[in-house]
Design a protein around this motif. Structure first.
Motif, PDB file in Angstrom:
ATOM      1  N   ASP A 111       0.809  -1.212   0.000  1.00 15.00           N
ATOM      2  CA  ASP A 111       0.000   0.000   0.000  1.00 15.00           C
ATOM      3  C   ASP A 111       0.848   1.271   0.000  1.00 15.00           C
ATOM      4  OD1 ASP A 111      -2.574  -1.159  -0.063  1.00 15.00           O
ATOM      5  OD2 ASP A 111      -2.402  -1.679   2.062  1.00 15.00           O
ATOM      6  N   SER A 112       2.079   1.170  -0.482  1.00 15.23           N
ATOM      7  CA  SER A 112       2.946   2.350  -0.564  1.00 15.23           C
ATOM      8  C   SER A 112       2.411   3.340  -1.590  1.00 15.23           C
ATOM      9  CB  SER A 112       4.376   1.947  -0.952  1.00 15.23           C
ATOM     10  OG  SER A 112       5.038   1.310   0.110  1.00 15.23           O
ATOM     11  N   GLU A 186       0.866   4.869   5.859  1.00 15.84           N
ATOM     12  CA  GLU A 186      -0.273   5.297   6.674  1.00 15.84           C
ATOM     13  C   GLU A 186      -1.415   4.282   6.627  1.00 15.84           C
ATOM     14  OE1 GLU A 186       1.409   7.298   4.690  1.00 15.84           O
ATOM     15  OE2 GLU A 186       1.916   9.132   5.782  1.00 15.84           O
ATOM     16  N   ALA A 187      -1.552   3.582   5.502  1.00 16.06           N
ATOM     17  CA  ALA A 187      -2.621   2.582   5.361  1.00 16.06           C
ATOM     18  C   ALA A 187      -2.332   1.303   6.131  1.00 16.06           C
ATOM     19  CB  ALA A 187      -2.831   2.260   3.884  1.00 16.06           C
ATOM     20  N   SER A 190      -0.224  -4.897   4.894  1.00 21.55           N
ATOM     21  CA  SER A 190      -1.246  -5.827   4.398  1.00 21.55           C
ATOM     22  C   SER A 190      -1.231  -7.093   5.253  1.00 21.55           C
ATOM     23  CB  SER A 190      -0.967  -6.182   2.940  1.00 21.55           C
ATOM     24  OG  SER A 190       0.212  -6.968   2.840  1.00 21.55           O
ATOM     25  N   ASN A 211      -3.122   6.686  14.593  1.00 26.02           N
ATOM     26  CA  ASN A 211      -2.437   6.425  13.334  1.00 26.02           C
ATOM     27  C   ASN A 211      -1.461   7.567  13.044  1.00 26.02           C
ATOM     28  OD1 ASN A 211      -2.255   4.534  11.128  1.00 26.02           O
ATOM     29  ND2 ASN A 211      -3.084   6.132   9.802  1.00 26.02           N
ATOM     30  N   ARG A 213       1.659   9.432  10.449  1.00 24.97           N
ATOM     31  CA  ARG A 213       2.343   9.520   9.174  1.00 24.97           C
ATOM     32  C   ARG A 213       3.645   8.726   9.268  1.00 24.97           C
ATOM     33  NH1 ARG A 213       0.716  13.028   5.272  1.00 24.97           N
ATOM     34  NH2 ARG A 213      -0.701  14.730   5.808  1.00 24.97           N
TER      35      ARG A 213
END
Length: 232
Positions: A111-112, A186-187, A190, A211, A213
């Motif tokens: 998710d980069s 940030e996401a 996986s 969460n 940054r």
């Protein structure tokens, strides 16, 4: 007031060194004059006490009076993080330099948002040099070419401790014996990436209740590891 630090590409056993344009302009901005002291460094562990020999429109020349080789840091570990967007990289690298992180490993994760980085670019070099000057650090932060998580974990030794950032972590902060610390985007990581981390026995560490940054989590990880090492 502490002496100004200036970067030189190499001492090459020379006593007299002409500074580059950027470094010369930095000296001029501080209104330093011939005879004023400063510290020259090459980013590879060499520092020299020097004095300005000449400063005019042709440039700035310094004369090195004493040269010292600084022993490399004994605590060599790597902080691997997803790559921050845009100017946020220029926030991350100075912070890691100040917090004595020896190696930064950029990661490309599922998710980069940023999936490439030219670690040999002139911009990267400028950031690293300016960061070391600010921190009064003889060694530049080592930045390795980006890789994926499988490559990173494949390079981890069996006895090395691996930690990764997770709000639901098993412990608070990064321990001083962590050889590799992994920070995701940030996401988050996986499911497959979390499984890969668990497979190598990595420990989840919480760095705060919210969460973060990438650069915030990276700084929190570096700061807690440094604090742990200072206590131990």
């Amino acid at each position: 007031m502490s002496e100004l630090w200036v970067f030189v590409e190499s001492f090459e056993r020379a006593e007299r060194i002409v500074l580059s344009g950027d470094e010369g302009r930095h000296v001029a901005a501080r209104r330093l004059r011939p005879g004023d002291p400063l510290v020259a460094f090459d980013g590879a562990g060499h520092t020299g006490l020097a004095r300005i020999e000449s400063a005019d429109r042709r440039g700035v020349a310094i004369r090195v009076e004493t040269l010292e080789e600084v022993t490399p840091p004994a605590d060599v570990w790597r902080l691997a993080t997803a790559i921050p967007k845009g100017e946020r990289l220029a926030i991350l690298l100075p912070m890691l330099t100040q917090l004595a992180v020896p190696v930064w490993q950029p990661l490309v994760l599922e998710d980069s948002a940023v999936r490439s980085l030219d670690v040999e670019s002139a911009r990267m070099r400028r950031i690293l040099v300016e960061s070391a000057k600010l921190a009064r650090r003889p060694w530049l932060l080592e930045v390795r070419p980006p890789c994926d998580l499988a490559t990173l974990l494949g390079a981890v030794g069996r006895a090395e401790r691996v930690c990764f950032g997770d709000r639901a972590g098993e412990r608070t902060g990064v321990p001083s014996d962590a050889a590799t610390v992994v920070i995701g985007p940030e996401a988050g990581f996986s499911a497959a990436e979390l499984a890969a981390l668990r497979q190598v026995g990595a420990t989840a560490v919480t760095l705060g209740p919210h969460n973060m940054r990438i650069e915030t989590a990276a700084v929190a990880a570096a700061a807690t590891r440094l604090a742990s090492s200072l206590r131990d």
